[in-house]
Every structure is written in C-alpha cells, then in structure tokens.
Motif scaffolding. Structure first.
Motif, PDB file in Angstrom:
ATOM      1  N   ARG A  60      -2.004  -3.954  14.560  1.00  0.00           N
ATOM      2  CA  ARG A  60      -2.712  -4.120  13.298  1.00  0.00           C
ATOM      3  C   ARG A  60      -2.904  -2.785  12.592  1.00  0.00           C
ATOM      4  NH1 ARG A  60      -4.701  -8.944  12.121  1.00  0.00           N
ATOM      5  NH2 ARG A  60      -6.236  -8.103  10.664  1.00  0.00           N
ATOM      6  N   ALA A  61      -3.112  -1.721  13.346  1.00  0.00           N
ATOM      7  CA  ALA A  61      -3.287  -0.398  12.733  1.00  0.00           C
ATOM      8  C   ALA A  61      -2.004   0.052  12.033  1.00  0.00           C
ATOM      9  CB  ALA A  61      -3.706   0.616  13.795  1.00  0.00           C
ATOM     10  N   TYR A  62      -0.892  -0.143  12.679  1.00  0.00           N
ATOM     11  CA  TYR A  62       0.385   0.235  12.064  1.00  0.00           C
ATOM     12  C   TYR A  62       0.730  -0.691  10.895  1.00  0.00           C
ATOM     13  CZ  TYR A  62       1.748   3.960  15.259  1.00  0.00           C
ATOM     14  OH  TYR A  62       1.828   5.148  15.933  1.00  0.00           O
ATOM     15  N   GLN A  63       0.385  -1.973  11.031  1.00  0.00           N
ATOM     16  CA  GLN A  63       0.574  -2.904   9.918  1.00  0.00           C
ATOM     17  C   GLN A  63      -0.193  -2.431   8.688  1.00  0.00           C
ATOM     18  OE1 GLN A  63      -0.581  -6.918  10.766  1.00  0.00           O
ATOM     19  NE2 GLN A  63       1.509  -7.561  11.225  1.00  0.00           N
ATOM     20  N   LEU A  64      -1.445  -2.027   8.888  1.00  0.00           N
ATOM     21  CA  LEU A  64      -2.278  -1.613   7.760  1.00  0.00           C
ATOM     22  C   LEU A  64      -1.693  -0.382   7.072  1.00  0.00           C
ATOM     23  CD1 LEU A  64      -4.866  -2.333   6.244  1.00  0.00           C
ATOM     24  CD2 LEU A  64      -6.105  -0.753   7.748  1.00  0.00           C
ATOM     25  N   GLU A  65      -1.124   0.529   7.849  1.00  0.00           N
ATOM     26  CA  GLU A  65      -0.477   1.699   7.252  1.00  0.00           C
ATOM     27  C   GLU A  65       0.689   1.265   6.359  1.00  0.00           C
ATOM     28  OE1 GLU A  65       1.948   5.728   8.660  1.00  0.00           O
ATOM     29  OE2 GLU A  65       0.830   4.543  10.129  1.00  0.00           O
ATOM     30  N   GLN A  66       1.499   0.330   6.852  1.00  0.00           N
ATOM     31  CA  GLN A  66       2.624  -0.149   6.048  1.00  0.00           C
ATOM     32  C   GLN A  66       2.141  -0.957   4.841  1.00  0.00           C
ATOM     33  OE1 GLN A  66       5.796   0.516   5.990  1.00  0.00           O
ATOM     34  NE2 GLN A  66       6.130  -0.940   4.312  1.00  0.00           N
ATOM     35  N   LEU A  67       1.082  -1.737   5.029  1.00  0.00           N
ATOM     36  CA  LEU A  67       0.538  -2.506   3.917  1.00  0.00           C
ATOM     37  C   LEU A  67       0.054  -1.601   2.793  1.00  0.00           C
ATOM     38  CD1 LEU A  67      -1.417  -5.263   5.872  1.00  0.00           C
ATOM     39  CD2 LEU A  67       0.475  -5.663   4.291  1.00  0.00           C
ATOM     40  N   ASN A  68      -0.571  -0.500   3.137  1.00  0.00           N
ATOM     41  CA  ASN A  68      -1.044   0.421   2.099  1.00  0.00           C
ATOM     42  C   ASN A  68       0.115   1.059   1.348  1.00  0.00           C
ATOM     43  OD1 ASN A  68      -3.992   0.577   1.831  1.00  0.00           O
ATOM     44  ND2 ASN A  68      -3.964   1.042   4.012  1.00  0.00           N
ATOM     45  N   ALA A  69       1.231   1.300   2.039  1.00  0.00           N
ATOM     46  CA  ALA A  69       2.417   1.794   1.340  1.00  0.00           C
ATOM     47  C   ALA A  69       2.935   0.737   0.361  1.00  0.00           C
ATOM     48  CB  ALA A  69       3.507   2.161   2.345  1.00  0.00           C
ATOM     49  N   LEU A  70       2.956  -0.519   0.790  1.00  0.00           N
ATOM     50  CA  LEU A  70       3.390  -1.611  -0.083  1.00  0.00           C
ATOM     51  C   LEU A  70       2.444  -1.777  -1.268  1.00  0.00           C
ATOM     52  CD1 LEU A  70       5.156  -4.138  -0.659  1.00  0.00           C
ATOM     53  CD2 LEU A  70       3.643  -5.405   0.901  1.00  0.00           C
ATOM     54  N   LEU A  71       1.133  -1.697  -1.007  1.00  0.00           N
ATOM     55  CA  LEU A  71       0.153  -1.867  -2.072  1.00  0.00           C
ATOM     56  C   LEU A  71       0.237  -0.754  -3.110  1.00  0.00           C
ATOM     57  CD1 LEU A  71      -0.910  -4.124  -0.264  1.00  0.00           C
ATOM     58  CD2 LEU A  71      -3.221  -3.285  -0.661  1.00  0.00           C
ATOM     59  N   GLY A  72       0.521   0.471  -2.652  1.00  0.00           N
ATOM     60  CA  GLY A  72       0.681   1.572  -3.605  1.00  0.00           C
ATOM     61  C   GLY A  72       1.831   1.306  -4.562  1.00  0.00           C
ATOM     62  N   HIS A  73       2.919   0.772  -4.031  1.00  0.00           N
ATOM     63  CA  HIS A  73       4.074   0.430  -4.879  1.00  0.00           C
ATOM     64  C   HIS A  73       3.721  -0.723  -5.818  1.00  0.00           C
ATOM     65  CE1 HIS A  73       8.356  -0.054  -5.884  1.00  0.00           C
ATOM     66  NE2 HIS A  73       8.118  -1.353  -5.823  1.00  0.00           N
ATOM     67  N   ALA A  74       3.008  -1.733  -5.303  1.00  0.00           N
ATOM     68  CA  ALA A  74       2.649  -2.893  -6.126  1.00  0.00           C
ATOM     69  C   ALA A  74       1.711  -2.498  -7.259  1.00  0.00           C
ATOM     70  CB  ALA A  74       2.013  -3.963  -5.249  1.00  0.00           C
ATOM     71  N   ARG A  75       0.779  -1.603  -6.988  1.00  0.00           N
ATOM     72  CA  ARG A  75      -0.122  -1.137  -8.053  1.00  0.00           C
ATOM     73  C   ARG A  75       0.658  -0.504  -9.202  1.00  0.00           C
ATOM     74  NH1 ARG A  75      -5.620  -0.390  -6.362  1.00  0.00           N
ATOM     75  NH2 ARG A  75      -5.881  -0.475  -4.095  1.00  0.00           N
ATOM     76  N   ALA A  76       1.689   0.239  -8.843  1.00  0.00           N
ATOM     77  CA  ALA A  76       2.425   1.008  -9.847  1.00  0.00           C
ATOM     78  C   ALA A  76       3.443   0.172 -10.611  1.00  0.00           C
ATOM     79  CB  ALA A  76       3.118   2.200  -9.179  1.00  0.00           C
ATOM     80  N   HIS A  77       3.958  -0.894  -9.992  1.00  0.00           N
ATOM     81  CA  HIS A  77       5.130  -1.553 -10.575  1.00  0.00           C
ATOM     82  C   HIS A  77       5.012  -3.069 -10.730  1.00  0.00           C
ATOM     83  CE1 HIS A  77       7.165   2.274 -10.246  1.00  0.00           C
ATOM     84  NE2 HIS A  77       6.889   2.326  -8.956  1.00  0.00           N
ATOM     85  N   SER A  78       3.910  -3.692 -10.302  1.00  0.00           N
ATOM     86  CA  SER A  78       3.708  -5.129 -10.489  1.00  0.00           C
ATOM     87  C   SER A  78       2.469  -5.330 -11.351  1.00  0.00           C
ATOM     88  CB  SER A  78       3.532  -5.844  -9.143  1.00  0.00           C
ATOM     89  OG  SER A  78       3.044  -7.164  -9.328  1.00  0.00           O
ATOM     90  N   ALA A  79       2.644  -5.862 -12.555  1.00  0.00           N
ATOM     91  CA  ALA A  79       1.518  -6.037 -13.471  1.00  0.00           C
ATOM     92  C   ALA A  79       0.464  -6.964 -12.879  1.00  0.00           C
ATOM     93  CB  ALA A  79       2.021  -6.577 -14.808  1.00  0.00           C
ATOM     94  N   TYR A  80       0.905  -8.028 -12.236  1.00  0.00           N
ATOM     95  CA  TYR A  80      -0.034  -8.991 -11.651  1.00  0.00           C
ATOM     96  C   TYR A  80      -0.822  -8.347 -10.518  1.00  0.00           C
ATOM     97  CZ  TYR A  80      -1.693 -13.352  -9.500  1.00  0.00           C
ATOM     98  OH  TYR A  80      -2.477 -14.348  -8.975  1.00  0.00           O
ATOM     99  N   MET A  81      -0.133  -7.673  -9.608  1.00  0.00           N
ATOM    100  CA  MET A  81      -0.817  -7.080  -8.461  1.00  0.00           C
ATOM    101  C   MET A  81      -1.694  -5.902  -8.873  1.00  0.00           C
ATOM    102  SD  MET A  81      -0.291  -8.984  -5.985  1.00  0.00           S
ATOM    103  CE  MET A  81       0.769 -10.375  -5.578  1.00  0.00           C
ATOM    104  N   ALA A  82      -1.308  -5.203  -9.921  1.00  0.00           N
ATOM    105  CA  ALA A  82      -2.153  -4.109 -10.417  1.00  0.00           C
ATOM    106  C   ALA A  82      -3.523  -4.650 -10.834  1.00  0.00           C
ATOM    107  CB  ALA A  82      -1.467  -3.402 -11.576  1.00  0.00           C
ATOM    108  N   ARG A  83      -3.539  -5.821 -11.488  1.00  0.00           N
ATOM    109  CA  ARG A  83      -4.815  -6.435 -11.882  1.00  0.00           C
ATOM    110  C   ARG A  83      -5.604  -6.879 -10.653  1.00  0.00           C
ATOM    111  NH1 ARG A  83      -1.458  -9.077 -15.645  1.00  0.00           N
ATOM    112  NH2 ARG A  83      -1.637 -11.044 -14.485  1.00  0.00           N
ATOM    113  N   VAL A  84      -4.917  -7.507  -9.697  1.00  0.00           N
ATOM    114  CA  VAL A  84      -5.595  -8.008  -8.502  1.00  0.00           C
ATOM    115  C   VAL A  84      -6.204  -6.867  -7.697  1.00  0.00           C
ATOM    116  CG1 VAL A  84      -5.199  -9.123  -6.269  1.00  0.00           C
ATOM    117  CG2 VAL A  84      -4.189 -10.099  -8.340  1.00  0.00           C
ATOM    118  N   LEU A  85      -5.514  -5.741  -7.637  1.00  0.00           N
ATOM    119  CA  LEU A  85      -5.942  -4.617  -6.804  1.00  0.00           C
ATOM    120  C   LEU A  85      -6.850  -3.633  -7.527  1.00  0.00           C
ATOM    121  CD1 LEU A  85      -2.453  -3.938  -5.167  1.00  0.00           C
ATOM    122  CD2 LEU A  85      -4.449  -4.893  -4.007  1.00  0.00           C
ATOM    123  N   SER A  86      -7.099  -3.849  -8.804  1.00  0.00           N
ATOM    124  CA  SER A  86      -7.811  -2.845  -9.611  1.00  0.00           C
ATOM    125  C   SER A  86      -9.221  -2.557  -9.113  1.00  0.00           C
ATOM    126  CB  SER A  86      -7.859  -3.302 -11.073  1.00  0.00           C
ATOM    127  OG  SER A  86      -8.554  -4.539 -11.189  1.00  0.00           O
TER     128      SER A  86
END
Length: 451
Positions: A42-68
């Motif tokens: 789970r710890a390694y998953q969370l590290e990878q998830l945060n990398a994915l979320l950083g990309h989604a914030r920058a390049h997905s309009a929908y996810m940027a709103r959800v994560l704001s």
C-alpha cells in the motif's frame, strides 16, 4: 520456459529485444513484490498514485476539479476522501476526464470500449504502457499455474466479426502478445463463440489442446453437451481458464468432475486491465496490487472487512491517458482474509459481476450472444442495455438512452441486433430510465427464459 532471442547468431542463452527486456524486468520485480506485506504494498501504491494524481491535476480538466480541494500529496486518509467515480460520469464527461498530454515514453494512445458488468458501455483510453502491464501479468498468471509453454492453447471466445470464424477457426504460432518474441510456446487455435455447439465440439476434438480459454457460460454449455453423451475423444486437456464473466456456482466442481481438469479463473476488465488472478494454491483471487488499487466498499463508501460483500472500486496505477480514480466498475466482490500461501497481495474470495445466458435459436441450437454495444452506440447513445429471450423467436430489448429513437432509428437498431445475433428474431423494445440488478446483486445483460 525457454526464451526467444532477438540477437542474430545467439540462440542460447537468449537475448530478448527491448520490449521483452522490459517485460522480464517487471516480471523479476513482481516475483519479489508478491511476497511483500500488505502495508508495504500500500505504501508503494500510494507513491505511484501521487505520481498519477500529479499528472491528472495538470492535464485532466475533470480530475483537476475533483482534486482541487485536496493537498498536492495525498495520504491514505486523503485518498479515502476522494469521491468515487461513477460509470455515468465516465459516460457523460469522458472528454474532460481524458488527459490532454501523455508522457511520450508511455507510447501511443488506444481507444477502449467496454460494456462492463452493468450493461452501461463506456469509452476510455489506454497506452502502450497499459498493454505492457497486461502482458507482464499474463506471464505471471502462466507461471503461477505452472503451465507447460510447449503445450497447445485453444481460445474459444468472442472475437471481432471477421476473426476465427467457424467451423475452421484461426491459427497462431504463439500464445499471444504476452509471450510473442519473448517465450517459445506451442501454437494457439482460435474459434469464435458464434460457432454452434456441434462446431465447438468438432473443433476441440480436431485441435486437441492442452489448455482451453473460454467464457464460463460457454464452458457450462460444453459440460452439458458432454454429460449428454458428446465426447471430446482422447483429449489431452490439462486445464480450463475462464474469463469475462463471473463464475456460476458449482462450475469448478463440474469441470473437474466431467473433464478431469482444474478450472482457473481470471478477473479483469477491458478498461482497467487485470484486477485479480486466482491464487496458484487456492480457489480465491489475489488483487494485482502492482498494477491496480482495488477497494471493496459498502453502501457508505467505507472499506469492507473480510467476509463482507461490497462494490468494487478500481484505480489503474499507470494509465496516464484516461485516469480512472476510484472508479466504480459495477461489480460486487467478497473480501477475503490474508492468504495462507504467504503472498501479501489482497484477497477476494469471490466476484459477483456480469453473467450472460446462452442464446437459443428456433431450431434448438445455442450460442454465446454477441451484443456488440459499440455498434449500437453508433446509432443512439447507449447508457444501459439488457436483452431477454422470451421464446425461441422473441427477444425483448431494454434500452436506456437519452435519445428516444423514432421508428426509423428503432428499425436500424433492430436490423443491427438481428445481424449481431445471427437470426431474424422478433424484437420488442422498452425504454426504461434504469435497469436494476437482480436481488442477488448480479447483472445479466442477456437473459434467456427458454429452457
């Protein structure tokens, strides 16, 4: 397992090509990570998830709103506050969920279309990287179940309309993209499930495979035919693998009793990849935690405990083209206790997902029905679909769509459905607002009342 070499003049030890090397590198890591503790995974998953979320914030309009409203780096508690992504939202906001940019090293984008286990089709995207993980986890599944790669594989499943047509089917030199150019295997024989039962039986006798890959519904009909006196001859079959649908109760036992071989089930979804693979030592499933985070949630979106059944919520860890964050895939599953095999990968005891009855023709023949959501969606937006065969000639079509078809559109739908099913059935159409699951939590996109 003998490897294929991409280096001219070098047969052994083999030197694979670049993509084969990537598969081997990942496979080597998976051989270690499967034994990690649940906490470490789970710890390694969370590290990878945060990398994915950083990309989604920058390049997905929908996810940027959800994560704001959430911090830039999420903790486990933060993750649980992220809202669940419903299938309806993917249907409605797909262009906003889609990322405008994908890392070049992840390869090309590929469109994916899935009807899923709720009869609600969705269109998403994946990348070459997603395919790489699919191939590596396929290799893991082969190794877990100790298959002889020199054996012959028979694949009796749904194929595109012009592939592996009955009665002869198709042939391939290798078991598929996971092993091609990396592992030397026996051949593969392919047959579309549009084949009649007599064609399927004749094909199996002719090909005489070591391994059979098929849908649970198709396997059930094969077992019925064999019990009724049809023989596979002097079969050398070692194992049956099932995909695409949830197992019906007792199918494993029937397979072992009638064919004398074990049944190994695979839990995957077109839009998310592998979710869980059957443990090599037990009939339950291990979540493929290196590629996906799977949560089983109750009606209040709280994690279920072992022995409890809840909704399956999925997050692919490496899809930077179409981030599906806490995606409610439409299945239900029962959470299992840690496995006695020693693997730290989470356990699902059973999966309650899509089931499909067989289509019965007026002359008594039965086949796996091809619904082809993608083609229907080209006529009207399909939000949900279920067909119920009322008699050998009559099929009721329930269609949830925001566009109520006029007579001309309904005629086009009827023509296409008859073409997909392979017979000029009498069709009646209903247009409900929603199609519910059964009381047992299952969804059947094709139901037959013909016995």
């Amino acid at each position: 397992m003998r490897f294929s070499s991409a280096m001219p003049g070098v047969a052994w030890p083999a030197i694979p090509g670049p993509r084969g090397v990537m598969r081997l590198a990942l496979l080597h890591q998976l051989s270690e990570t499967q034994w990690w503790s649940a906490e470490q995974l789970r710890a390694y998953q969370l590290e990878q998830l945060n990398a994915l979320l950083g990309h989604a914030r920058a390049h997905s309009a929908y996810m940027a709103r959800v994560l704001s409203a959430l911090p830039s780096t999420l903790s486990e508690d933060d993750w649980l506050s992220l809202p669940v992504l419903r299938r309806d939202a993917v249907q409605t906001f797909k262009d906003q969920i889609r990322c405008s940019v994908v890392p070049a090293a992840h390869g090309k984008r590929h469109a994916v279309f899935s009807s899923g286990s709720t009869g609600k089709p969705v269109a998403t995207e994946q990348t070459d990287l997603s395919q790489l993980f699919w191939e590596v986890l396929t290799l893991r599944e082969h190794l877990w179940h100790r298959r002889d790669f020199s054996g012959k594989l028979a694949s009796l499943r749904h194929y595109p309309a012009d592939v592996a047509l009955p009665a002869s089917g198709g042939q391939g030199p290798n078991w598929g993209s996971a092993t091609a150019d990396l592992v030397q295997t026996g051949p593969v024989a392919m047959l579309s499930v549009s084949a009649s039962m007599q064609e399927q039986l004749a094909w199996l006798r002719r090909e005489n495979p070591d391994y059979l890959l098929t849908h649970p519904t198709v396997l059930g009909e094969l077992l019925d035919a064999i019990e009724a006196g049809h023989s596979l001859g002097d079969a050398r079959l070692r194992e049956v693998r099932t995909i695409s649908e949830s197992l019906t109760e007792g199918l494993r036992t029937r397979c072992q009793a009638i064919l004398g071989v074990p049944l190994t089930d695979i839990y995957s979804a077109r839009e998310t990849g592998y979710l869980a693979l059957q443990c090599p030592d037990h009939p339950h499933y291990h979540v493929q935690a290196e590629g996906v985070r799977v949560e089983v949630l109750d009606d209040h979106d709280r994690p279920c405990a072992p022995g409890e059944i809840g909704r399956v919520v999925v997050t692919p860890l490496h899809n930077f083209a179409f981030p599906l964050l806490r995606y409610d895939i439409g299945d239900y599953a029962e959470v299992g206790a840690p496995c006695a095999c020693g693997r730290g990968l989470p356990v699902l005891t059973r999966i309650l997902g899509r089931q499909r009855n067989m289509l019965t023709f007026p002359d008594g023949r039965k086949t796996w029905p091809i619904l082809n959501f993608r083609s229907l969606n080209g006529i009207v937006p399909v939000r949900q679909l279920r067909m119920t065969q009322l008699t050998p000639e009559h099929i009721q079509v329930e269609l949830v769509t925001p566009v109520r078809p006029d007579a001309a559109l309904q005629d086009r739908l009827a023509e296409l459905i008859r073409h997909n099913l392979g017979h000029a059935f009498v069709l009646s159409f209903l247009y409900p607002d929603h199609i519910a699951r059964s009381a047992g939590g299952k969804f059947e996109d094709f139901v037959s009342l013909v016995h």
